[in-house]
Design an enzyme around this catalytic site. Structure first.
Site, PDB file in Angstrom:
ATOM      1  N   PHE A 206      19.131  12.347 -25.214  1.00 19.47           N
ATOM      2  CA  PHE A 206      18.394  11.122 -25.021  1.00 19.47           C
ATOM      3  C   PHE A 206      17.134  11.421 -24.770  1.00 19.47           C
ATOM      4  O   PHE A 206      16.524  12.182 -23.566  1.00 19.47           O
ATOM      5  CB  PHE A 206      18.940  10.107 -24.548  1.00 19.47           C
ATOM      6  CG  PHE A 206      20.073   9.258 -24.682  1.00 19.47           C
ATOM      7  CD1 PHE A 206      20.164   8.234 -25.615  1.00 19.47           C
ATOM      8  CD2 PHE A 206      21.694  10.243 -24.585  1.00 19.47           C
ATOM      9  CE1 PHE A 206      20.988   7.522 -26.213  1.00 19.47           C
ATOM     10  CE2 PHE A 206      22.633   8.888 -25.366  1.00 19.47           C
ATOM     11  CZ  PHE A 206      22.345   8.171 -26.274  1.00 19.47           C
ATOM     12  N   HIS A 207      15.861  10.982 -25.404  1.00 19.80           N
ATOM     13  CA  HIS A 207      14.299  11.158 -24.370  1.00 19.80           C
ATOM     14  C   HIS A 207      13.413  10.466 -25.444  1.00 19.80           C
ATOM     15  O   HIS A 207      12.639  10.719 -25.097  1.00 19.80           O
ATOM     16  CB  HIS A 207      13.938  12.892 -25.056  1.00 19.80           C
ATOM     17  CG  HIS A 207      13.489  13.394 -26.779  1.00 19.80           C
ATOM     18  ND1 HIS A 207      14.519  13.561 -27.570  1.00 19.80           N
ATOM     19  CD2 HIS A 207      12.346  12.849 -27.687  1.00 19.80           C
ATOM     20  CE1 HIS A 207      14.075  13.674 -29.350  1.00 19.80           C
ATOM     21  NE2 HIS A 207      12.693  13.290 -28.679  1.00 19.80           N
ATOM     22  N   ARG A 208      13.718   9.977 -26.424  1.00 22.79           N
ATOM     23  CA  ARG A 208      12.874   8.786 -27.320  1.00 22.79           C
ATOM     24  C   ARG A 208      11.817   7.692 -25.698  1.00 22.79           C
ATOM     25  O   ARG A 208      13.395   6.914 -25.261  1.00 22.79           O
ATOM     26  CB  ARG A 208      13.889   8.016 -27.853  1.00 22.79           C
ATOM     27  CG  ARG A 208      14.265   8.855 -28.929  1.00 22.79           C
ATOM     28  CD  ARG A 208      13.260   8.691 -30.606  1.00 22.79           C
ATOM     29  NE  ARG A 208      13.517  10.056 -31.370  1.00 22.79           N
ATOM     30  CZ  ARG A 208      13.081  10.764 -31.411  1.00 22.79           C
ATOM     31  NH1 ARG A 208      11.334  10.262 -31.578  1.00 22.79           N
ATOM     32  NH2 ARG A 208      13.027  11.402 -32.409  1.00 22.79           N
ATOM     33  N   ARG A 241      10.721  14.247 -20.089  1.00 18.59           N
ATOM     34  CA  ARG A 241      10.377  12.804 -20.067  1.00 18.59           C
ATOM     35  C   ARG A 241      11.333  12.014 -19.329  1.00 18.59           C
ATOM     36  O   ARG A 241      11.679  11.206 -18.752  1.00 18.59           O
ATOM     37  CB  ARG A 241      10.359  12.280 -20.984  1.00 18.59           C
ATOM     38  CG  ARG A 241       9.932  11.160 -21.453  1.00 18.59           C
ATOM     39  CD  ARG A 241      10.508  11.089 -23.380  1.00 18.59           C
ATOM     40  NE  ARG A 241       8.780  11.035 -23.465  1.00 18.59           N
ATOM     41  CZ  ARG A 241       7.861  10.091 -23.750  1.00 18.59           C
ATOM     42  NH1 ARG A 241       8.377   9.206 -22.773  1.00 18.59           N
ATOM     43  NH2 ARG A 241       6.582  10.625 -24.170  1.00 18.59           N
ATOM     44  N   ASP A 283      19.375  10.931 -30.221  1.00 19.27           N
ATOM     45  CA  ASP A 283      18.060   9.572 -30.453  1.00 19.27           C
ATOM     46  C   ASP A 283      17.173  10.433 -30.597  1.00 19.27           C
ATOM     47  O   ASP A 283      16.478  10.246 -31.138  1.00 19.27           O
ATOM     48  CB  ASP A 283      17.497   8.453 -29.749  1.00 19.27           C
ATOM     49  CG  ASP A 283      17.307   9.840 -28.414  1.00 19.27           C
ATOM     50  OD1 ASP A 283      17.416  10.626 -28.153  1.00 19.27           O
ATOM     51  OD2 ASP A 283      16.746   8.694 -27.254  1.00 19.27           O
TER      52      ASP A 283
END
Ligand code: UD1
Length: 363
Positions: A206-208, A241, A283
């Site tokens: 997950f990084h969005r 992030r 994602d």
């Protein structure tokens, strides 16, 4: 002799330019292929390891732009890349994907009258809150050669009025990297290191910004991963992030021990983990495509995808961002209720050769 400069910046670009560089090598009497790395991603394991593993040469130009707001990052890339183009005067600039480096380089090249080739043209999520959607639209308007990876890309470009003679359905260049390096996964020790057995774990990424920037969203994600880990071990290579936010919100210690966090992984180890996973939850854009090719079930935690072929033909299920729904879906899929997918047309490992043949003819 024609001079071509390919621009890479962020992690997902590297596996798209590796195959192109390889495909240009036999034509080095006709084409000088150079690489400009903007430095959008700069960490050892977000950048350097990919150059090594994908057998890319040292970049000919490194702009060292680093992180910043969208405007800052874009502006720094533009200023740096303009100097490169003024000195080198290439015949063509190649940009892959949809990151800020893609769009920034395209803006500069187009204003200097240098033609642009966009690899992965035409993808659309129709969601302008995604920075990538803006990057894709701007790049496609400016490009002279639009290399398209899946049927939706051609349809989108047609609807936007891009002349047909500029578009080329060549397949998915990332799959060139996947097929080329798949044999190397046999030697990876990552499963052993993490004490995993084939098809006995869930791989998540997950990084969005939508999923990881807000505290409430990230807390929900942590709770979801904890519940998921009750049925299977969860492996979570964490993007910088996401890591920064998990730390900032004090969430690392809230994760159960069966949720295994790792640093971002190199290409071969990550491919190994994907290949042997029971289920992938993500994602990311590219991982939807890699799982489809590998036939591994994938749940995409987003409201839209710019890669619909992975849903229409592949193993991908677009679940939305309601994690209760994702939980149910994951439960079903872990019990074996998965989709049987097929590999889309031209995802055959030969995309870079098709692109090179077209460019040799046109230039
Ligand atoms: C970028 C792309 C995204 C792509 C993703 C893949 C844009 C708009 N976004 O998002 O489409 O899916 O890359 O990884 O281009 N950082 C580090 N080390 C690094 C790189 C980043 O610590 O090597 C940290 C920085 O604090 C930075 C943050 O991660 O602020 C985000 O990096 P950035 O390049 O702005 O965007 P990504 O989220 O990586």
């Amino acid at each position: 002799m024609k001079k071509i400069i390919s621009v890479v910046g962020a992690r997902p670009n590297f596996m798209k330019i590796g195959p192109l560089h390889r495909a240009f090598l036999p034509h080095s009497d006709m084409v000088m292929h150079m690489i400009c790395h903007t430095g959008q991603h700069f960490d050892e394991n977000m950048s350097r390891i990919f150059f090594e593993e994908l057998e890319l040469p040292q970049p000919d130009f490194y702009l060292g732009v680093g992180s910043g707001s969208h405007a800052e990052q874009t502006a720094r890339i533009m200023t740096g890349f303009e100097k490169v183009l003024m000195d080198e005067k290439p015949d063509l600039v190649v940009v892959p994907g949809d990151v800020n480096s893609t769009m920034a380089a395209s803006l500069v090249a187009s204003k200097m009258g240098i033609p642009i080739a966009h690899i992965e043209a035409g993808l659309r999520s129709f969601d302008r809150t995604m920075p990538e959607e803006i990057n894709r639209m701007v790049t496609d308007v400016l490009a002279e050669y639009l290399f398209v990876s899946e049927p939706s890309g051609l349809a989108n470009l047609r609807k936007e009025g891009i002349p047909e003679e500029k578009t080329y359905p060549v397949g998915n260049i990332m799959i060139d990297s996947l097929t080329h390096y798949l044999p190397k996964t046999e030697k990876s020790t990552i499963l052993k290191n993490l004490e995993l057995r084939t098809r006995d774990y869930v791989l998540v990424t997950f990084h969005r910004p939508n999923n990881v920037d807000l505290e409430i969203k990230l807390t929900e994600l942590v709770n979801f991963l904890n519940r998921l880990s009750e049925s299977k071990k969860v492996i979570f290579p964490v993007h910088p992030r996401t890591r920064i936010n998990l730390e900032q919100y004090g969430l690392i210690s809230k994760l159960e021990s069966r949720v295994i966090l790792t640093e971002p992984m190199g290409y071969i180890d990550f491919l190994t983990l994907t290949r042997h996973a029971r289920l992938v939850i993500t994602d990311s854009g590219g991982i939807q495509e890699e799982t489809t090719w590998l036939g591994v079930p994938c749940i995409t935690v987003r409201d839209n995808t710019e890669r619909p072929v992975t849903v229409d033909q592949g193993t991908n299920v677009l679940a939305g961002t309601d994690l209760n729904r994702v939980q149910k879906l994951a439960g079903n899929m872990l019990e074996g209720k998965t989709k049987k997918g097929k590999i889309p047309e031209y995802w055959d490992g030969k995309t870079a050769n098709r692109i090179v043949q077209i460019l040799l003819r046109k230039l």
